[in-house]
Design an enzyme around this catalytic site. Structure first.
Site, mmCIF file in Angstrom:
data_model
loop_
_atom_site.group_PDB
_atom_site.id
_atom_site.type_symbol
_atom_site.label_atom_id
_atom_site.label_comp_id
_atom_site.label_asym_id
_atom_site.label_seq_id
_atom_site.Cartn_x
_atom_site.Cartn_y
_atom_site.Cartn_z
ATOM 1 N N ARG C 223 0.904 -1.678 0.123
ATOM 2 C CA ARG C 223 -0.299 0.481 0.169
ATOM 3 C C ARG C 223 0.815 1.388 -0.042
ATOM 4 O O ARG C 223 2.253 0.994 0.389
ATOM 5 C CB ARG C 223 -0.751 -0.276 1.338
ATOM 6 C CG ARG C 223 -0.246 0.157 2.767
ATOM 7 C CD ARG C 223 -1.059 0.312 3.453
ATOM 8 N NE ARG C 223 -1.906 1.245 3.661
ATOM 9 C CZ ARG C 223 -1.515 1.977 4.344
ATOM 10 N NH1 ARG C 223 -0.210 1.979 4.814
ATOM 11 N NH2 ARG C 223 -2.340 3.284 4.805
ATOM 12 N N ASN C 225 1.518 4.893 1.268
ATOM 13 C CA ASN C 225 1.114 6.174 2.501
ATOM 14 C C ASN C 225 2.127 7.343 1.967
ATOM 15 O O ASN C 225 3.243 7.169 1.423
ATOM 16 C CB ASN C 225 1.287 5.728 4.490
ATOM 17 C CG ASN C 225 1.515 6.669 5.564
ATOM 18 O OD1 ASN C 225 0.054 5.996 5.244
ATOM 19 N ND2 ASN C 225 1.917 6.605 6.318
ATOM 20 N N GLU C 265 5.556 6.560 0.781
ATOM 21 C CA GLU C 265 5.769 5.848 1.259
ATOM 22 C C GLU C 265 4.954 4.091 0.376
ATOM 23 O O GLU C 265 4.069 4.196 0.626
ATOM 24 C CB GLU C 265 6.212 5.198 2.838
ATOM 25 C CG GLU C 265 6.798 6.179 3.543
ATOM 26 C CD GLU C 265 5.863 6.117 5.257
ATOM 27 O OE1 GLU C 265 5.193 5.194 5.668
ATOM 28 O OE2 GLU C 265 6.958 7.240 6.203
ATOM 29 N N LYS C 317 0.220 15.051 10.088
ATOM 30 C CA LYS C 317 1.594 14.773 9.163
ATOM 31 C C LYS C 317 1.844 15.956 9.188
ATOM 32 O O LYS C 317 3.038 16.300 8.164
ATOM 33 C CB LYS C 317 0.673 14.758 7.843
ATOM 34 C CG LYS C 317 -0.314 13.415 7.758
ATOM 35 C CD LYS C 317 -0.407 13.335 5.673
ATOM 36 C CE LYS C 317 -1.276 11.819 5.787
ATOM 37 N NZ LYS C 317 -1.211 10.616 5.921
#
Lengths: 322, 201, 346
Positions: C223, C225, C265, C317
């Site tokens: 996945r 990120n 990521e 974030k």
């Protein structure tokens, strides 16, 4: 999903190792190696028997460090679905079948100071792979292996030769009883107990350990249970919008798989929780055969473990949120 | 880094007697004694005959908890001047303890954290421990920058006792370290930080 | 493959930059014009040639510079690499996974020969040649996980599976987006994810955990990120936050293009054979705004995503101080035209 056929294998060797116990060695077809695995793992064999598809899990008993073949040992039982009978009667040298990738629901807890392994009959098989791994990783263990008789027990002589004093055997017909109370009484803190064998034996061992004050975190077990047979009934999948018939010797999960659909599952024995499904409605009495749902959850009629549970009544109908 | 409202802070469910344990080991600080006495009111006879109590009066020194704990007639009651001396004894006891020994820890959160670490080191899974928080809500904080621990933290933010940075005390907690995480609160604009507020009473 | 390894820095003078090829293959994470929180796990199967998904483990032009930065991080702070005692078998599993992956995907750079437990590893770009006995720690100059991860881009966490949960019991984390391995070692799945806002309420982590527990060998998943970083700094650890935190206040309308970076990521998860553990890889890619806007679709999309980002997420974030300045700078690249779905450039 899991349990699905992934590797084609051929039976390379068969051997009757004790009364009613047959060992098979499976070698890969079309590839040079099978995946390495962790002690305690099993594979699901997919067997085609006269148009019926049987999927049964068997513990891998061979060395986890040998990628050239897998070994399983199967006890012949009068189980109504015929899985063990198929393995004993129909699989020969050269037979081809499919197996899943290894799945481990009975792993070693490597934090343990000591590993106390208790096996009953064919339940010794996962421990054989585990002990090889424990030995190689230099982790302390001892095996207590209960069998009906010397001729009815498999591998005990070989295990004694390899692991020496760490292997303790008990034969029913010689009135040798597992000194369970003594075993659970004075183990040092940090010991983990693992038990595999007949369901009644597992319950007895766990209860003695609990009565001796062992916390659940230190107790590990694996039940070899096949889904019980029963009356035929209908299952409707609300989301997939289809209706299936569940045969007497077929589980709901198997009926779904036979229709070419995929449902989440892992252990196929009602223990791990992966196949938990929501019930939309039910016309009939649910027979919960799993070890996962709480009594309250079972009574609520809102959930069912589709790999082992079924409806009691012939002709009943259950609608699932699948 | 400046966000608040993390949900990972530990929960201490409260003392409950494990009637199957062969031996009960109580590690008690201050007001935790009251939790043990509350438990005693609900347990059947014989439970404390199988129990050893390690007790540090700490902030509750003026009260007569020790006498009341003696009144439970435990197998042994040992009193210690400080948490550190409790842990020293605990470490020794755990070395020879056998399966069937159940640990109960009650007191402030830092005290529970210290005892929990001893238990983990002795091979006990943290889920096997029975815990209850009593007394002050003070925290033990580890500065993520210098790794130093600052004890008895009651304000947020707090100054690190080791490197002097001004730390936001987060709710993110490490069992292994027995501490909450402290992160520099004015890293982006040095000096721009709220005044310390006493909130962990 | 024709990879040319760059000589650049991720600290101090920050000479890092992406070649046009690196820009094109950047794993842009937004398939739609607004922010959506999803777990978005997909099978980690071979992707398009040249993309970051082509191979199980991706090595790119930043390889040598990345490894130099890792070595510096570990030199300053060895606690960025930790392993609880029971994780040694998982560490060896990781050595096997990475060495076989790298040697199969990049045979011109890496070679692995095995004769039973006698392994011979060659890493040409780093000039390393090592003979060792698989399973014997005394035959490697570092413990197994540290040994191989000093030669592989990305952070790695080894997750022990027991009690129906996953435990972060080992890892090497030198390029993290702001979390501390030393603090999180020993935590369970939900515990280490506790600081993530909003996701806990909607059961995202319950479902993710159930899925991960079910993962099998040979079927890895991945996945993406994302977050944002000021300056191409790989080591944005909490440990050093008091040093890099103030970078967030240095963004001006003139320097957004050079200073503000999108950090993505690529996370991969594999089931490991001998230990039954999971390995969680976290591979960071950085791109500065002026590189990103050379792909018009990405410029428009990022502008729109940043505008719709919920406040708690923006805060978590770390973008609070420079978010508006960045949105304003990106606005000139957004002509309001419709933008195609999906992440690939048009």
């Amino acid at each position: 999903m899991t349990g699905e056929a992934e590797f084609r294998v051929r039976v390379a060797e068969t051997e009757t190792v004790a009364e009613g116990i047959r060992r098979l060695r499976l070698v890969p077809l079309g590839r040079s190696a099978l995946p390495l695995f962790s002690g305690g793992a099993h594979v699901v064999l997919t067997m085609q028997d006269d148009g019926r598809v049987l999927r049964n899990p068997y513990s891998l008993m061979g060395s986890p460090f040998d990628a050239s073949s897998y070994q399983i040992s199967v006890l012949r039982t009068a189980d109504s679905r015929g899985g063990s009978i198929y393995v004993h009667n129909k699989l020969r040298d050269g037979s081809e079948l499919s197996i899943s990738a290894p799945v481990n629901l009975f792993p070693i807890d490597r934090r343990a100071r000591r590993h106390l392994l208790i096996a009953g009959g064919i339940g010794v098989t996962p421990f054989m792979a585990m002990m090889e791994q424990l030995e190689r990783e230099e982790l302390p263990f001892e095996l207590h292996y209960c069998m009906r008789s010397k001729t009815g027990g498999a591998y005990w002589s070989w295990l004694r030769d390899i692991y020496g004093r760490r292997v303790n055997t008990y034969f029913d017909d010689l009135q040798q009883k597992l000194p369970l109370r003594r075993l659970v009484e004075n183990q040092p803190l940090g010991t983990h107990l693992y038990v595999c064998g007949p369901s009644g034996m597992i319950d007895w061992v766990l209860n003695e350990a609990r009565d001796a004050g062992w916390p659940e975190e230190n107790l590990h077990f694996e039940r070899f249970s096949a889904p019980p047979a029963g009356a035929p009934f209908t299952v409707e999948l609300a989301k997939s919008r289809c209706t299936l018939n569940v045969e007497p010797t077929q589980s709901i999960l198997e009926a779904i798989e036979a229709a070419g659909l995929v449902a989440p599952c892992l252990c196929r024995g009602g223990a791990c929780g992966q196949c938990e499904s929501g019930i939309v409605s039910c016309d009939g009495t649910i027979e919960h055969n799993d070890h996962f749902l709480t009594d309250a959850e079972k009574a609520s009629g809102g959930k069912i473990m589709i790999c082992v549970s079924r409806l009691k009544n012939a002709g009943g109908r259950i609608v699932l949120d699948l | 880094m400046l966000s608040t409202g993390i949900i990972s802070r530990p929960v201490y469910p409260g003392l409950a007697a494990d009637l199957k344990a062969r031996h009960n080991l109580f590690i008690i600080e201050g007001e935790g004694a009251a939790a043990v006495l509350d438990l005693a009111a609900k347990t059947p006879a014989g439970f404390f005959e199988r129990s050893t109590l390690l007790y540090c009066p700490a902030g509750s020194a003026g009260k007569d908890y020790e006498k009341q704990l003696e009144g439970l007639k435990p197998k042994a009651l040992w009193t210690f001047p400080t948490p550190a001396t409790v842990m020293f004894r605990l470490k020794g006891v755990l070395q020879t303890a056998t399966m069937g020994t159940r640990l109960y820890i009650t007191g402030t959160e830092p005290f529970i954290g210290l005892a929990l670490k001893e238990a983990l080191e002795a091979g006990i899974d943290h889920k096997s421990l029975i815990t209850e928080h009593r007394g002050s809500a003070k925290r033990r904080v580890q500065c993520v920058h210098c790794k130093g621990f600052t004890e008895n933290v009651v304000t947020n933010p707090v100054t690190c006792n080791h490197c002097g940075l001004n730390l936001l005390v987060r709710d993110h907690y490490s069992r292994r370290l027995g501490a909450f995480q402290g992160v520099c609160i004015d890293a982006e604009v040095p000096g721009e930080a709220p005044a310390p507020e006493e909130i962990f009473r | 493959m024709g990879l040319i390894f760059k000589n650049e820095t991720f600290r101090d003078d920050f000479t890092f930059s992406n070649s046009p090829a690196a820009i094109k293959r950047f794993p842009f994470p937004f398939p739609e014009d607004r922010y959506m929180y999803t777990v978005n796990i997909e099978p980690h199967v071979p992707g398009p040639k040249g993309s970051v998904y082509e191979f199980p483990i991706d090595i790119d032009e930043h390889y040598l510079a990345d490894m130099r930065d890792r070595a510096l991080v570990l030199q300053e702070d060895p606690l960025r690499c930790q392993s609880l005692p029971h994780m040694l078998t998982a560490e060896w599993d990781l050595v096997e996974l990475l060495m076989t992956s790298l040697s199969e995907s990049y045979p011109e750079h890496f070679t692995l020969t095995r004769e039973g437990d006698n392994w011979h590893w060659i890493n040409r770009p780093m000039g390393i040649e090592q003979k060792f006995i698989f399973g014997d720690v005394a035959t490697l100059p570092y413990r197994p996980m540290e040994y191989i991860s000093r030669q592989c881009q990305g952070d790695f966490c080894l997750l022990d599976q027991r009690d129906g949960d996953l435990w972060m019991d080992a890892g090497i984390v030198s390029s993290q987006a702001d979390w501390s391995l030393d603090f999180d070692v020993g935590m369970s799945f939900k515990e280490w994810h506790a600081p993530v806002p909003m996701a806990h309420e909607v059961g995202v982590f319950d479902r993710a955990l159930k899925f991960l527990l079910n993962m099998q060998q040979g079927k890895p998943v991945r996945r993406l990120n994302w977050t944002m970083t000021i300056n191409p700094r790989l080591d944005t650890s909490p440990e050093n936050y008091h040093k890099w935190g103030k970078d967030r206040t240095t963004v001006t309308p003139e320097n957004v293009g050079d200073k503000v970076h999108l950090r993505v990521e690529l996370q991969g998860l594999w089931r490991l054979p001998r230990s039954n553990a999971l390995v969680f890889s976290i591979r960071a890619y950085l791109i500065k705004m002026e590189e990103l806007v050379t792909v018009p679709k990405w410029a428009r999309r990022l502008h729109r995503v940043l505008k719709t980002l919920p406040e708690p997420i923006a805060d978590y974030k770390g973008t609070t101080r420079y978010r508006q300045t960045t949105i304003d700078w990106l606005a000139k690249y957004d002509d309001g035209a419709p933008t195609s779905k999906g992440c690939w450039p048009d």
